[in-house]
Scaffold this motif. Structure first.
Motif, mmCIF file in Angstrom:
data_model
loop_
_atom_site.group_PDB
_atom_site.id
_atom_site.type_symbol
_atom_site.label_atom_id
_atom_site.label_comp_id
_atom_site.label_asym_id
_atom_site.label_seq_id
_atom_site.Cartn_x
_atom_site.Cartn_y
_atom_site.Cartn_z
ATOM 1 N N VAL A 176 5.563 6.769 -6.926
ATOM 2 C CA VAL A 176 5.698 5.315 -7.110
ATOM 3 C C VAL A 176 7.107 4.886 -7.486
ATOM 4 O O VAL A 176 7.444 3.704 -7.364
ATOM 5 N N LEU A 177 7.925 5.812 -7.958
ATOM 6 C CA LEU A 177 9.311 5.497 -8.286
ATOM 7 C C LEU A 177 10.277 6.162 -7.321
ATOM 8 O O LEU A 177 11.461 6.312 -7.616
ATOM 9 N N ASP A 178 9.781 6.558 -6.166
ATOM 10 C CA ASP A 178 10.622 7.198 -5.162
ATOM 11 C C ASP A 178 11.512 6.157 -4.485
ATOM 12 O O ASP A 178 11.341 4.952 -4.663
ATOM 13 N N ALA A 179 12.457 6.643 -3.722
ATOM 14 C CA ALA A 179 13.329 5.739 -2.975
ATOM 15 C C ALA A 179 12.562 5.160 -1.798
ATOM 16 O O ALA A 179 11.741 5.846 -1.179
ATOM 17 N N PRO A 180 12.782 3.883 -1.464
ATOM 18 C CA PRO A 180 12.137 3.309 -0.276
ATOM 19 C C PRO A 180 12.436 4.161 0.950
ATOM 20 O O PRO A 180 13.579 4.533 1.197
ATOM 21 N N GLY A 181 11.415 4.493 1.675
ATOM 22 C CA GLY A 181 11.587 5.323 2.859
ATOM 23 C C GLY A 181 11.352 6.796 2.634
ATOM 24 O O GLY A 181 11.292 7.575 3.587
ATOM 25 N N ASP A 182 11.210 7.222 1.361
ATOM 26 C CA ASP A 182 10.903 8.631 1.089
ATOM 27 C C ASP A 182 9.558 9.000 1.698
ATOM 28 O O ASP A 182 8.610 8.206 1.696
ATOM 29 N N GLN A 183 9.483 10.221 2.207
ATOM 30 C CA GLN A 183 8.261 10.689 2.836
ATOM 31 C C GLN A 183 7.545 11.681 1.919
ATOM 32 O O GLN A 183 8.176 12.503 1.258
ATOM 33 N N HIS A 184 6.223 11.573 1.879
ATOM 34 C CA HIS A 184 5.389 12.536 1.160
ATOM 35 C C HIS A 184 4.458 13.132 2.202
ATOM 36 O O HIS A 184 3.365 12.623 2.437
ATOM 37 N N ARG A 185 4.941 14.202 2.815
ATOM 38 C CA ARG A 185 4.301 14.682 4.033
ATOM 39 C C ARG A 185 2.874 15.170 3.830
ATOM 40 O O ARG A 185 2.069 15.091 4.753
ATOM 41 N N VAL A 186 2.560 15.669 2.651
ATOM 42 C CA VAL A 186 1.201 16.158 2.418
ATOM 43 C C VAL A 186 0.313 15.030 1.901
ATOM 44 O O VAL A 186 -0.648 14.630 2.565
ATOM 45 N N LEU A 187 0.634 14.493 0.742
ATOM 46 C CA LEU A 187 -0.219 13.457 0.162
ATOM 47 C C LEU A 187 -0.233 12.181 0.987
ATOM 48 O O LEU A 187 -1.230 11.445 0.984
ATOM 49 N N GLY A 188 0.857 11.900 1.704
ATOM 50 C CA GLY A 188 0.907 10.689 2.515
ATOM 51 C C GLY A 188 0.440 10.874 3.935
ATOM 52 O O GLY A 188 0.504 9.932 4.735
ATOM 53 N N SER A 189 -0.060 12.065 4.263
ATOM 54 C CA SER A 189 -0.518 12.331 5.624
ATOM 55 C C SER A 189 -1.816 11.588 5.922
ATOM 56 O O SER A 189 -2.576 11.226 5.016
ATOM 57 N N ALA A 190 -2.080 11.392 7.204
ATOM 58 C CA ALA A 190 -3.287 10.666 7.606
ATOM 59 C C ALA A 190 -4.571 11.325 7.099
ATOM 60 O O ALA A 190 -5.476 10.626 6.612
ATOM 61 N N PHE A 212 0.832 -1.195 0.000
ATOM 62 C CA PHE A 212 0.000 0.000 0.000
ATOM 63 C C PHE A 212 0.871 1.250 0.000
ATOM 64 O O PHE A 212 1.833 1.364 0.757
ATOM 65 N N LEU A 213 0.542 2.207 -0.874
ATOM 66 C CA LEU A 213 1.292 3.462 -0.997
ATOM 67 C C LEU A 213 0.392 4.608 -0.537
ATOM 68 O O LEU A 213 -0.501 5.037 -1.287
ATOM 69 N N PRO A 214 0.584 5.106 0.668
ATOM 70 C CA PRO A 214 -0.327 6.137 1.199
ATOM 71 C C PRO A 214 -0.425 7.375 0.323
ATOM 72 O O PRO A 214 -1.513 7.937 0.155
ATOM 73 N N ALA A 215 0.700 7.836 -0.239
ATOM 74 C CA ALA A 215 0.668 9.057 -1.037
ATOM 75 C C ALA A 215 -0.185 8.896 -2.288
ATOM 76 O O ALA A 215 -0.774 9.866 -2.779
ATOM 77 N N VAL A 216 -0.262 7.677 -2.821
ATOM 78 C CA VAL A 216 -1.122 7.427 -3.974
ATOM 79 C C VAL A 216 -2.587 7.617 -3.584
ATOM 80 O O VAL A 216 -3.385 8.171 -4.344
ATOM 81 N N GLU A 217 -2.936 7.181 -2.390
ATOM 82 C CA GLU A 217 -4.301 7.402 -1.894
ATOM 83 C C GLU A 217 -4.566 8.893 -1.719
ATOM 84 O O GLU A 217 -5.659 9.396 -2.007
ATOM 85 N N GLY A 218 -3.556 9.624 -1.229
ATOM 86 C CA GLY A 218 -3.705 11.067 -1.087
ATOM 87 C C GLY A 218 -3.878 11.759 -2.422
ATOM 88 O O GLY A 218 -4.642 12.736 -2.536
ATOM 89 N N LEU A 219 -3.161 11.281 -3.451
ATOM 90 C CA LEU A 219 -3.322 11.862 -4.784
ATOM 91 C C LEU A 219 -4.734 11.640 -5.304
ATOM 92 O O LEU A 219 -5.296 12.497 -6.000
ATOM 93 N N ARG A 220 -5.320 10.518 -4.966
ATOM 94 C CA ARG A 220 -6.707 10.253 -5.368
ATOM 95 C C ARG A 220 -7.638 11.310 -4.774
ATOM 96 O O ARG A 220 -8.556 11.796 -5.445
ATOM 97 N N ALA A 221 -7.413 11.682 -3.519
ATOM 98 C CA ALA A 221 -8.229 12.718 -2.889
ATOM 99 C C ALA A 221 -8.053 14.053 -3.600
ATOM 100 O O ALA A 221 -9.030 14.776 -3.852
ATOM 101 N N ALA A 222 -6.807 14.398 -3.938
ATOM 102 C CA ALA A 222 -6.548 15.656 -4.635
ATOM 103 C C ALA A 222 -7.230 15.676 -5.994
ATOM 104 O O ALA A 222 -7.790 16.704 -6.410
ATOM 105 N N ALA A 223 -7.214 14.550 -6.700
ATOM 106 C CA ALA A 223 -7.872 14.476 -8.004
ATOM 107 C C ALA A 223 -9.380 14.655 -7.864
ATOM 108 O O ALA A 223 -10.019 15.331 -8.685
ATOM 109 N N ALA A 224 -9.961 14.049 -6.840
ATOM 110 C CA ALA A 224 -11.408 14.202 -6.623
ATOM 111 C C ALA A 224 -11.762 15.657 -6.368
ATOM 112 O O ALA A 224 -12.770 16.170 -6.880
ATOM 113 N N LEU A 225 -10.934 16.350 -5.603
ATOM 114 C CA LEU A 225 -11.186 17.769 -5.346
ATOM 115 C C LEU A 225 -11.051 18.586 -6.628
ATOM 116 O O LEU A 225 -11.762 19.577 -6.817
#
Length: 389
Positions: free
Chosen positions: A285-299, A15-28
């Protein structure tokens, strides 16, 4: 001197949290476009920019291409077994249709602007075939054209995977890219209009948007390369996305006033939409393992991403309710007020839909599959969900 260890393949993550966050941004983005149109912000530079947030649909299609192709790409590179067809179709059906059918019935029954819908409208909307049946897009449900296209893509994914499995791994990316390029010629084919149905609303016209996600899914399992390096230049790719968006809002890709786009403008918009979607998705999706996406990957963004399907389904009905409540659509400063109210009501309904309908249906399917194959199904369904959400 010891050579550095090879970098882990990014595709092995679930599971990639930031991808889920991008889905929210697209819906908006989709909501913003419709609010702008309904509140009269259609002219001038500002109106063009707001209307061009319809490229959020390109992001949605790329996300679908990525999430649904990732399992097949992993199988081609030896990281997992090829996804089974029957469970795939069941998961798509349960993910999409229950909430969708409730929305269609509620809107056609309760929304005043949708009263009087004839049998053709009901059948086309209940079966997600609106883009193939003329004059069946109706108030409160016009956004469903894109879901109709997505459903067509869902149906052909196993066939595409079967065809791709016959290719050598090194040929998969060139072939997918080639098909995407060929799709720009779809509008030039002498396809007769089927009683007024528009072939530019059919799946082949948007193949490049799905292909963007499929290509990124393939690249996740390739050795570290120039594309991985580029994907990690987030600022550069953000500039690319912004420039492509601005060009897409220009007369090159967008007609003025209330004119219909020419075929050339449609192709330019589609190509630029693919660039925007790729530039936004690649760093996630092509980021380095452990990279943080503080906005899109936020709770909060991940939560909104889970609710984004419900927002997409209900936002036009919510917008109609907001405009009726306010009594007028185009008063000065209407857009921010209507946007806030529409997203508030829309997300409220979406949260209820997710909690009481979408998630219970998914869990029921998981339990059913577990009862059929108790030794492996629980694990398989859990892994599948993390790869296709």
């Amino acid at each position: 001197m010891t050579a550095p260890a090879p970098e882990p393949v990014s595709g092995t993550r679930g599971f990639l949290p930031a991808v889920e966050g991008l889905r929210a941004a697209a819906a908006l983005g989709v909501v913003l476009t419709h609010v702008a149109l309904q509140t009269g912000y259609t002219d001038g530079v500002f109106g063009r920019l707001l209307a061009r947030f319809d490229l959020a649909v390109a992001v949605f299609f790329a996300l679908s291409g990525f999430l649904l192709w990732r399992g097949h790409a992993a199988a081609a590179h030896g990281f997992r077994a090829e996804p089974a067809v029957a469970p795939y179709y069941r998961s798509r059906l349960v993910r999409i249709m229950p909430a969708y059918l409730v929305t269609v019935v509620a809107v056609l029954t309760l929304l005043p602007d949708a009263h009087g819908a004839d049998r053709a409208v009901w059948i086309a909307n209940l079966t997600l075939t609106q883009v193939s049946v003329p004059k069946t897009l109706i108030a409160g449900l016009t956004q469903m054209w894109s879901l109709s296209v997505e459903m067509a893509f869902y149906l052909v994914v196993p066939l595409l995977a079967l065809l791709a499995a016959k290719l050598a791994p090194r040929l998969r990316i060139p072939v997918i890219a080639g098909v995407a390029l060929l799709s720009f010629g779809w509008g030039y084919l002498p396809i007769p209009a089927y009683y007024g149905a528009n072939p530019l609303n059919w799946l082949p016209a948007y193949a490049s948007w799905f292909a963007v996600g499929m290509l990124l899914a393939e690249w996740m399992f390739r050795p570290f390369s120039w594309l991985h390096r580029l994907a990690r230049q987030r600022s550069t790719l953000m500039v690319v996305a912004v420039v492509a968006f601005l060009v897409a809002a220009s007369p090159l890709a967008m007609p003025g006033g209330h004119h219909h786009a020419t075929l050339g403008q449609f192709i330019a918009r589609t190509a630029l939409g693919a660039v925007v979607a790729g530039a936004l998705l690649a760093p996630l999706v092509l980021d380095a393992p452990g990279d943080q996406h503080r906005v899109l990957g936020s709770a909060p963004m991940v939560t909104l991403g889970r609710w984004s399907y419900g927002l997409f389904l209900w936002h036009l009905a919510a917008l109609d309710m907001v405009l009726a409540m306010l009594g007028q659509a185009a008063f000065p400063g209407a857009l921010p007020v209507v946007m806030v109210l529409t997203t508030t009501f829309g997300f409220a309904v979406a949260a209820v839909s997710y909690a009481l309908l979408e998630e219970p249906c998914r869990m029921a399917l998981r339990r059913w599959e577990g009862e059929r194959r108790p030794t492996v199904a629980g694990c398989v369904s859990s892994v599948r969900d993390s790869w296709t959400r």
